[in-house]
Design an enzyme around this catalytic site. Structure first.
Site, short mmCIF file in Angstrom:
data_model
loop_
_atom_site.label_atom_id
_atom_site.label_comp_id
_atom_site.label_asym_id
_atom_site.label_seq_id
_atom_site.Cartn_x
_atom_site.Cartn_y
_atom_site.Cartn_z
CG HIS A 65 0.52 21.28 -29.39
ND1 HIS A 65 -0.59 21.98 -28.96
CD2 HIS A 65 0.30 21.04 -30.71
CE1 HIS A 65 -1.41 22.18 -29.97
NE2 HIS A 65 -0.91 21.60 -31.05
CG HIS A 92 -3.34 18.58 -28.60
ND1 HIS A 92 -2.13 18.73 -29.23
CD2 HIS A 92 -4.25 18.40 -29.59
CE1 HIS A 92 -2.30 18.64 -30.53
NE2 HIS A 92 -3.57 18.45 -30.78
P1 AMP Z 1 -5.66 18.07 -33.77
O1 AMP Z 1 -4.86 17.05 -33.03
O2 AMP Z 1 -4.85 19.05 -34.54
O3 AMP Z 1 -6.80 17.44 -34.55
O4 AMP Z 1 -6.37 18.94 -32.66
C1 AMP Z 1 -7.15 18.33 -31.65
C2 AMP Z 1 -7.88 19.42 -30.90
O5 AMP Z 1 -6.94 20.30 -30.30
C3 AMP Z 1 -8.77 20.27 -31.82
O6 AMP Z 1 -9.99 20.54 -31.14
C4 AMP Z 1 -7.95 21.52 -32.00
O7 AMP Z 1 -8.73 22.67 -32.28
C5 AMP Z 1 -7.28 21.64 -30.64
N1 AMP Z 1 -6.09 22.49 -30.73
C6 AMP Z 1 -5.04 22.36 -31.59
N2 AMP Z 1 -4.16 23.36 -31.40
C7 AMP Z 1 -4.65 24.14 -30.40
C8 AMP Z 1 -4.20 25.35 -29.75
N3 AMP Z 1 -3.07 25.95 -30.09
N4 AMP Z 1 -4.98 25.86 -28.77
C9 AMP Z 1 -6.15 25.26 -28.40
N5 AMP Z 1 -6.62 24.13 -28.98
C10 AMP Z 1 -5.88 23.58 -29.97
#
Ligand code: AMP
Length: 276
Positions: free
Chosen positions: A33, A36
């Site tokens: 999203h 990311h």
């Molecule tokens: P995930 O796919 O949930 O493991 O997240 C992958 C990366 O994206 C991690 O470093 C998360 O902290 C980051 N991330 C997820 N949601 C957000 C957001 N709303 N804003 C900024 N970074 C995000």
């Protein structure tokens, strides 16, 4: 953009990058999203090449968690990576990463790994650090990008990289939010319209805490707590930026976790304590 599926292909793709400048790395679990995308864009802005991983890591999910219903959208994810200018996407299978089952060797996150998120999810950070360490070994980036959305994860990754001399710069990126303030998360899609409304009180609580910062820690927690009606709060806590005890004055971090229906949400915000 190259898409690789095996560790060997990633090692070869990394070795063959035709770049002299910095290589960036963005690990994700896919279902990408705008949060990311902000990481991908920061990495592209800073680096000559960007490696992305898409892997839903079973080690970081507990026995009663949502790994089976975790969203998967590889085609859209690859399009998002391509649009952001990524160079290589590593999208391995579970069998590729864990061919003989769960690994015997793991990274212990230490005491902070058992607090906050770790209280509710006891094996979570061990699973996160173990896969991140491994991905860093394979990708060998100069800089790796993580969201402040998962603040405790970011602090623990900095701790690991520092204490194990992993030699990679960790870049924390600000949380990307919906217009109403809800932090973007792959799990937001599980919220019904009324639940989404209730989830809005997380950011209202954090912002009330920030506004109460000049009054000190007690005032911050009281202001935030007053907004957290209609949700089941797992924790609301004020800490130092490194998640040690909160200082009397100066920079601090306010963190919250709550359940809205069956969906668990987390959020956090920087707070300045004491009169300016
Ligand atoms: P995930 O796919 O949930 O493991 O997240 C992958 C990366 O994206 C991690 O470093 C998360 O902290 C980051 N991330 C997820 N949601 C957000 C957001 N709303 N804003 C900024 N970074 C995000």
């Amino acid at each position: 953009m190259r898409v690789v599926r095996t560790r060997q292909e990633l090692i070869q793709a990394r070795a063959g990058l035709p770049v002299a400048g910095p290589v960036g790395f963005v690990p994700t679990m896919g279902a990408l999203h705008a949060g990311h995308r902000a990481l991908l864009e920061s990495a592209s802005a800073d680096c000559d090449a960007v490696l992305v991983s898409i892997f839903v890591n079973p080690l970081q999910f507990g026995p009663n968690e949502d790994i089976d219903r975790y969203p998967r959208a590889l085609d859209e994810d690859l399009a998002a990576c391509r649009a952001a200018g990524s160079t290589v996407v590593f999208a391995p299978s579970v069998a590729e990463m864990y061919p003989t089952g769960p690994p015997r060797t793991a990274v212990d996150p230490g005491p902070l790994g058992a607090e906050l998120e770790g209280q509710v999810r006891p094996e979570h950070f061990r699973g996160v650090l173990t896969i991140v360490a491994r991905l860093l070994q394979l990708a060998r980036p100069d800089a790796a990008y993580f969201g402040e959305k998962d603040y405790q994860q970011l602090v623990l990754i900095r701790q690991m990289v520092d204490e194990l001399d992993m030699g990679v710069r960790i870049i924390g990126c600000p949380t990307v939010r919906e217009p109403g303030g809800l932090a973007l998360s792959s799990r937001n899609r599980y919220l019904s319209a009324p639940e989404r409304e209730r989830a809005g009180s997380l950011i209202r609580a954090l912002r009330a805490g920030v506004a109460a910062g000049p009054g000190g820690a007690e005032a911050v927690l009281n202001a935030a707590r007053g907004c957290l009606t209609d949700l089941e709060v797992d924790y609301l806590t004020l800490r130092a930026p490194d998640l040690g005890p909160a200082p009397e004055r100066g920079p601090a971090r306010l963190l919250v976790a709550a359940r809205v229906g069956t969906t668990r949400l987390i959020d956090n915000i920087p707070v300045l304590l004491g009169e300016a």
